[in-house]
Scaffold this motif. Sequence first.
Motif, short mmCIF file in Angstrom:
data_model
loop_
_atom_site.label_atom_id
_atom_site.label_comp_id
_atom_site.label_asym_id
_atom_site.label_seq_id
_atom_site.Cartn_x
_atom_site.Cartn_y
_atom_site.Cartn_z
N SER A 1 0.72 -0.87 -0.13
CA SER A 1 -0.20 0.09 0.13
C SER A 1 1.15 1.33 -0.48
O SER A 1 1.87 1.43 1.10
CB SER A 1 -0.68 0.36 1.42
OG SER A 1 -1.59 1.58 1.44
N MET A 2 0.93 1.63 -1.08
CA MET A 2 1.40 3.18 -1.35
C MET A 2 1.08 4.34 -1.39
O MET A 2 1.34 5.04 -0.61
CB MET A 2 2.58 3.20 -2.19
CG MET A 2 3.25 1.94 -2.61
SD MET A 2 4.20 1.54 -4.01
CE MET A 2 5.61 2.49 -4.21
N THR A 3 0.10 4.40 -1.69
CA THR A 3 -0.86 5.39 -1.54
C THR A 3 -2.74 5.98 -1.39
O THR A 3 -3.19 6.65 -1.61
CB THR A 3 -1.46 6.18 -3.05
OG1 THR A 3 -2.09 5.39 -4.22
CG2 THR A 3 0.34 6.83 -3.68
N ALA A 30 4.26 13.55 -5.20
CA ALA A 30 2.85 13.16 -5.66
C ALA A 30 1.76 15.08 -4.57
O ALA A 30 2.61 14.07 -3.60
CB ALA A 30 2.07 13.04 -6.23
N HIS A 31 1.44 16.06 -4.71
CA HIS A 31 1.52 16.45 -3.91
C HIS A 31 -0.37 16.29 -4.08
O HIS A 31 -0.90 16.01 -5.49
CB HIS A 31 1.17 17.98 -4.10
CG HIS A 31 2.28 18.61 -3.33
ND1 HIS A 31 3.05 18.80 -1.90
CD2 HIS A 31 3.57 18.47 -4.15
CE1 HIS A 31 4.38 18.62 -2.36
NE2 HIS A 31 4.77 19.18 -3.70
N SER A 52 7.87 4.13 -2.19
CA SER A 52 7.98 5.01 -1.89
C SER A 52 7.66 5.96 -0.44
O SER A 52 7.77 4.87 0.69
CB SER A 52 6.45 5.13 -2.52
OG SER A 52 6.02 4.68 -1.74
N TRP A 53 7.55 6.94 0.07
CA TRP A 53 7.28 7.68 1.38
C TRP A 53 5.98 8.54 0.96
O TRP A 53 5.77 9.37 0.22
CB TRP A 53 8.48 8.34 2.40
CG TRP A 53 9.03 7.55 2.34
CD1 TRP A 53 10.37 7.59 2.66
CD2 TRP A 53 8.98 7.44 3.76
NE1 TRP A 53 10.72 6.53 3.12
CE2 TRP A 53 10.38 6.37 4.25
CE3 TRP A 53 8.31 7.45 5.40
CZ2 TRP A 53 11.18 5.88 5.19
CZ3 TRP A 53 8.65 6.19 6.18
CH2 TRP A 53 10.35 5.97 6.35
N THR A 104 6.05 10.92 -2.33
CA THR A 104 7.23 10.86 -2.87
C THR A 104 8.20 9.81 -3.20
O THR A 104 8.24 8.93 -1.86
CB THR A 104 8.31 12.19 -1.97
OG1 THR A 104 10.12 12.24 -2.33
CG2 THR A 104 9.04 10.95 -0.77
N PHE A 105 9.39 9.18 -3.87
CA PHE A 105 9.04 8.06 -4.63
C PHE A 105 11.39 8.00 -3.70
O PHE A 105 11.38 9.00 -4.56
CB PHE A 105 9.27 8.10 -5.42
CG PHE A 105 7.59 7.94 -6.29
CD1 PHE A 105 7.53 6.49 -6.22
CD2 PHE A 105 6.97 8.50 -5.78
CE1 PHE A 105 5.73 5.83 -5.67
CE2 PHE A 105 5.29 8.05 -6.55
CZ PHE A 105 5.20 6.69 -6.63
#
Length: 733
Positions: free
Chosen positions: A215-217, A574-575, A519-520, A547-548
């Motif tokens: 799960s990243m986003t 990505a914002h 990613s974070w 952010t990757f």
Amino acid sequence: MKFIHVLNFVLMSFAIRQTVVGQTYSGVVVDSDNQPLIGASVQALGSGQGTITNVLGAFSIQTEKGTRLVVSFIGFDSDTIIIENNDSIRVLLKQSSTTLGEVVVKSESTFIDELEPIHNEILLESELQKAACCNLSESFETTASVDVTFSDAVSGSKVIRMLGLDGRYVQISRESIPLVRGLSSRYGLGYIPGTWIQTIDVGKGAGSVVNGYESMTGQINLEFKKPENSEQLYLNGYVNSFGRAELNANHATDLKNNWSMAILAHVDQFNNEIDRNDDGFVDLPKSRQINFFNKFKYDGEHIKSQIGIQLMRDEKAGGQKGFGFGDDHESSSMYGFSNRTTQVEVFGKTGLLFPQKPYQGWGFIYSGSIRDIEAGFGRNGYEGSQQTVYLNAIYQNIIGNTFHQYKTGASLLYDRFEEVFADSSFNRNEVVPGAFWEYAYLPGDAFTLVAGMRLDQHNLYGTYFTPRIHARWQASNSTTVRVAAGRGYRTPNAIAENVRFLVSARELRIDEKLEPEVSWNMGGSIVSGLRLGERTLQIVGDYFYTTFEQQMVVDQDASSSQINIYNLEGDSYAHSLQLEASMALSDYWNVKGAYKYYDVTTTLNNELRQVPYVAKNRFFLNASYNTKYDKWQADGTLQWVGKKRLPDTSDKPVELRRGSFSPDYVLFNAQVSRGFRWGSIYLGAENLFDFRQSDPIIDAENPFGSEFDGSIVWGPVPGRVVYAGFRYKVKRK
């Protein structure tokens, strides 16, 4: 990011030291129908202690004999009991005859889970029925949290985006079992019929470490129809103006000895050739699918278990008019697209419960699946095979008292991938054993902290360390604040995740061995209710930043004749900002609107650029009308999509170039339904204003030429479609 690691350990170490004197008392909270109330509040007067009920309606609290417990639940009258002995406590709450003030943000058919520290929006079955919802990719038309768009001008597949990023960064599961991933990441949404779904949980940001590291986003978890409480018979028929027809049939029944069973079946057929822009290519491929799902469930006092199987066969045939099922794309004089997917999955879940200790338990989750794909894109062929085994063992308990709860366990993920495209093969075996620990601090309804970590050992890429933290604060009776941060990993699939670019003459170039994506994600949300007379305006604002550290970059700009895929060298982020408001204007009218801003940027060929096909600005408006007892229902959704950056085509001949940006456009969907005792009938339309991208294919007259490209799609291709259907239900006795 080291501060997040440190914060994790500090918070957990501090929380573990907290203890409460007294004795542990257990009980259960139910309603008048003897159904458990999940998330009911249990507070000990005078001590500040409290807890909430779990999925079985059970609770455990450490306090003294003679303590008064106040038990409350939204929509029910509160009750006060006095602890007199060690017997199990049973509390029955009666539904309130008056409207209570609610902290939970909800409309008629969606709500944000009040008690979860993760920003989690739940879509109920009634929300899904506001649209055609033939499959999962069409289930998000009436919600602003997920964006849906077409991927190319030939395959007809729809893809999703969350927080501005591609749907491959969303962990999609069915009842906590991984579902859409690997080779199914592009077409897999179309393999889940909407009529099978009971609820959809849409969580933003990094999810729980219990469910893995992918799960990243965000995470989308589907709850399918339950054998124990579904209709005895449910039939759904659908037909649209393009000629697509489908039939869904669900059956549930009780068996002997605490067993129940559900059978879910789906079949669809589309065999027409629609070419509204007269470019010689069908706007939608012909398709046919057979899908079968069978689940058995055992509901005992100490053991709860379920086991099931899914079988699916899906076929598509598209491209130039005249190309059909069974045609050979390699020898045909026409440009043909074909895809045949066969999928088999066996899965199960078992829980070991301790009724006297409802906070303690074991859970075992397992699944095994085989997926085979045969596809063709013009003269190029693609074959893919994925075999997956997933195991997850979870143990949960408390530390001293129910203020301090934890989950720990171990998992194993095995994937075997075999892919062949053109003259290249891409094979790998992944074996990833892992362990996790997650701590939850629950001092009461006002505050929740969940901090966890997991350690996985990948046989190809080494050690994955995944820390995550979530916190929820009830700032007032009407305002809830959530914050979250976490790390995520995933292994990219260069071919399967970029099939849209195979519908072109572009040369696919994978320059190096792709590294796992890392990613974070961090951000949070504010949920609040503002009283306006007798009504409440619900306001939700959320912001997330991704952010990757490493990413698979798909570069379409270096050359219009190539697709370059390589590891990230530079920044990528990505914002995502979303502001949403909803309100019941009357007993019959509900309205909600949202504005979304995305800034998605990555390093392409040593230059930091906006990612193509992402609209920076989007606006969403939904209005629904329901008469008494839902006899008549009407729903309308309007979406304004801002301009999107398009890939660079300046090196093509002048007449074949595309602009740097797409125009903005408006989409409008609407549906009306009429309810009866036996079910309902409905009539609706998608893209009612008939907006279409008029030239989705470059050089469509020469599909085997060097300039052909059907991948530059930024808007809908088929245009308006009108549909009608029925829902027939026979309730269980």
